[in-house]
Design a protein around this motif. Structure first.
Motif, PDB file in Angstrom:
ATOM      1  N   ILE A 113      40.096  40.431  58.911  1.00  0.00           N
ATOM      2  CA  ILE A 113      41.420  39.791  59.048  1.00  0.00           C
ATOM      3  C   ILE A 113      42.502  40.675  58.442  1.00  0.00           C
ATOM      4  O   ILE A 113      43.491  40.987  59.088  1.00  0.00           O
ATOM      5  CB  ILE A 113      41.428  38.340  58.487  1.00  0.00           C
ATOM      6  CG1 ILE A 113      42.816  37.701  58.676  1.00  0.00           C
ATOM      7  CG2 ILE A 113      40.959  38.269  57.046  1.00  0.00           C
ATOM      8  CD1 ILE A 113      42.818  36.191  58.575  1.00  0.00           C
ATOM      9  N   PHE A 168      41.412  45.336  44.777  1.00  0.00           N
ATOM     10  CA  PHE A 168      42.847  45.633  44.641  1.00  0.00           C
ATOM     11  C   PHE A 168      43.106  47.021  44.055  1.00  0.00           C
ATOM     12  O   PHE A 168      44.094  47.656  44.418  1.00  0.00           O
ATOM     13  CB  PHE A 168      43.551  44.516  43.867  1.00  0.00           C
ATOM     14  CG  PHE A 168      43.706  43.267  44.695  1.00  0.00           C
ATOM     15  CD1 PHE A 168      44.719  43.160  45.638  1.00  0.00           C
ATOM     16  CD2 PHE A 168      42.801  42.213  44.587  1.00  0.00           C
ATOM     17  CE1 PHE A 168      44.857  42.034  46.439  1.00  0.00           C
ATOM     18  CE2 PHE A 168      42.927  41.075  45.379  1.00  0.00           C
ATOM     19  CZ  PHE A 168      43.946  40.982  46.309  1.00  0.00           C
ATOM     20  N   PHE A 199      42.809  49.712  46.954  1.00  0.00           N
ATOM     21  CA  PHE A 199      43.906  50.038  47.880  1.00  0.00           C
ATOM     22  C   PHE A 199      44.686  51.267  47.433  1.00  0.00           C
ATOM     23  O   PHE A 199      45.520  51.784  48.174  1.00  0.00           O
ATOM     24  CB  PHE A 199      44.870  48.847  48.008  1.00  0.00           C
ATOM     25  CG  PHE A 199      44.270  47.627  48.657  1.00  0.00           C
ATOM     26  CD1 PHE A 199      43.626  47.704  49.884  1.00  0.00           C
ATOM     27  CD2 PHE A 199      44.347  46.387  48.034  1.00  0.00           C
ATOM     28  CE1 PHE A 199      43.069  46.573  50.486  1.00  0.00           C
ATOM     29  CE2 PHE A 199      43.803  45.242  48.621  1.00  0.00           C
ATOM     30  CZ  PHE A 199      43.162  45.337  49.847  1.00  0.00           C
TER      31      PHE A 199
END
Ligand code: OVV
Length: 398
Positions: free
Chosen positions: A86, A171, A174
């Motif tokens: 997604i 996180f 990224f």
């Protein structure tokens, strides 16, 4: 004819400790440098103004997610985990997976969780009032989501500490392969294995949000493997974001006691107040996109296949968009902030985030007159998230 537009270039490292400790002066410099800035250290582009960030987020045909929403370009190097179907997907795959989560996480569907989440918040705040002094991060901002979110998804109690470890991997993942990345990935194998073991039908309670995803396999809307991957998305995106958001809200109210008083005197401001926290101290600071074609941004040419770093948190303080942007003001109309993103990838879990915040700060507003800092808070640096490692608090009972 020569162009009059000069391309802005910066040597700043947005993933350095100095930047992450205090990003706001750097955000201002990037906004003032131009609509888009070349960050030469990484060979990428950056946008920090509200208009440009918003425009990029709403133009998924030009700014795609399928090459990853971190620094790494999945078309050039293998991702550290199989891509999210997604977050790191474009239409048509994204359209199909998103439809399932939009339904399961709609405000009406999530409202059925309200009573239990409010009850859990009241129990926790009651315990913390008895303690009087505690760490607002470990004992509240982490403790609350770590209880109510896996309960809602339908995950067993044992091993839930892996959720925070995995969130740190996701996180920090990224960003570039810096010290923060390496530290987060140090024990990646066992953490990843634990997470994946919770993503199967057999590991999920029959009445939770996780099993609701598996119900979408009945109609053929998703395959069994895709359902598992969307449970992984819940466990990736649903914990740290709310931990950092609740922690940042506590930090804002501890530092701005008059704003807490205003909120207590006007409980109807609660929803706006949390939006203002998200605007002012965005738990999610940045996401990347990748260009699918050459594009002109305010007279600057960006080529095809380029990484573009979108500074959500800088858009949130752009004086072109906000009056007194550096002032924390719970009365302001803060909707329109970019912390949940916008467009087809806009946060699908935002109703859950808002419900958790309302439950926690609603319970606090009933019983707590003020938050006092008993020591300096310390920061937890992360390549994507902004938040605290510790927030030593004393509650002043109402
Ligand atoms: C929004 C978000 C953050 C991190 C991970 C994911 C989504 C995912 O889908 O895995």
């Amino acid at each position: 004819m020569d162009t009059l537009i000069e391309r802005a270039v910066s040597s700043v490292d947005p993933f350095s400790h100095a930047f992450l400790e205090n990003p706001y002066p750097h955000h201002e410099a990037m906004r003032e440098a131009g609509p888009v800035v070349r960050l030469e250290r990484y060979g990428i582009w950056a946008m920090a103004r509200h208009q440009e960030v918003r425009d990029a987020l709403t133009d998924w045909q030009t700014y795609c997610s399928g090459a990853g929403v971190g620094l790494s370009d999945f078309r050039k190097e293998p991702p550290w985990r199989p891509p999210s179907i997604i977050l790191e997907a474009d239409p048509p795959l994204h359209t199909r997976t998103r439809a399932v989560l939009t339904r399961i996480l709609s405000p009406a569907a999530i409202n059925v969780l309200r009573e239990r989440l409010v009850q859990e918040a009241e129990v926790l705040i009651g315990r913390l009032l008895e303690k009087r002094e505690f760490d607002g991060i470990a004992e509240l901002a982490e403790a609350y989501p770590l209880k109510v979110f896996p309960d809602s998804v339908g995950i067993a109690e044992e091993g839930r500490e892996n959720l925070l470890r995995y969130g740190s991997m996701v996180f920090n993942g990224f960003g570039p392969r810096n010290d923060l990345f390496d530290k987060a990935m140090a024990n990646a194998g066992p953490v990843r294995d634990w997470i994946m073991s919770k993503c199967s039908r057999a590991a999920l309670a029959p009445d939770g949000l996780g099993m609701q995803i598996f119900r979408a396999t009945d109609s053929g809307e998703l395959s069994e493997a895709e359902a598992g991957m969307l449970v992984r998305s819940f466990l990736s995106a649903g914990v740290d974001t709310t931990v950092y958001g609740i922690g940042n809200a506590l930090y804002c109210f501890a530092n701005h006691p008059e704003q807490w008083t205003t909120l207590r005197e006007n409980p109807s401001l609660m929803r706006l107040a949390f939006e203002e926290v998200l605007r002012f101290e965005a738990p999610v600071q940045t996401f990347f996109r990748t260009t699918t074609k050459a594009v002109d941004v305010g007279g600057v040419q960006i080529g095809e296949g380029e990484k573009v770093l979108l500074f959500l948190a800088a858009a949130n303080r752009d004086p072109r968009r906000w009056e007194r942007p550096d002032q924390f003001d719970v009365r302001r109309r803060a909707t329109g902030h970019m912390t949940f993103g916008t467009g087809i990838h806009g946060c699908v879990g935002q109703a859950v985030a808002r419900l958790e915040a309302e439950a926690v700060f609603g319970a606090l507003a009933k019983r707590v007159a003020a938050f006092e800092l008993t020591a300096e808070p310390t920061r937890r640096l992360n390549n994507t998230l902004r938040g605290l490692d510790s927030l030593p608090l004393r509650l002043v009972p109402a």
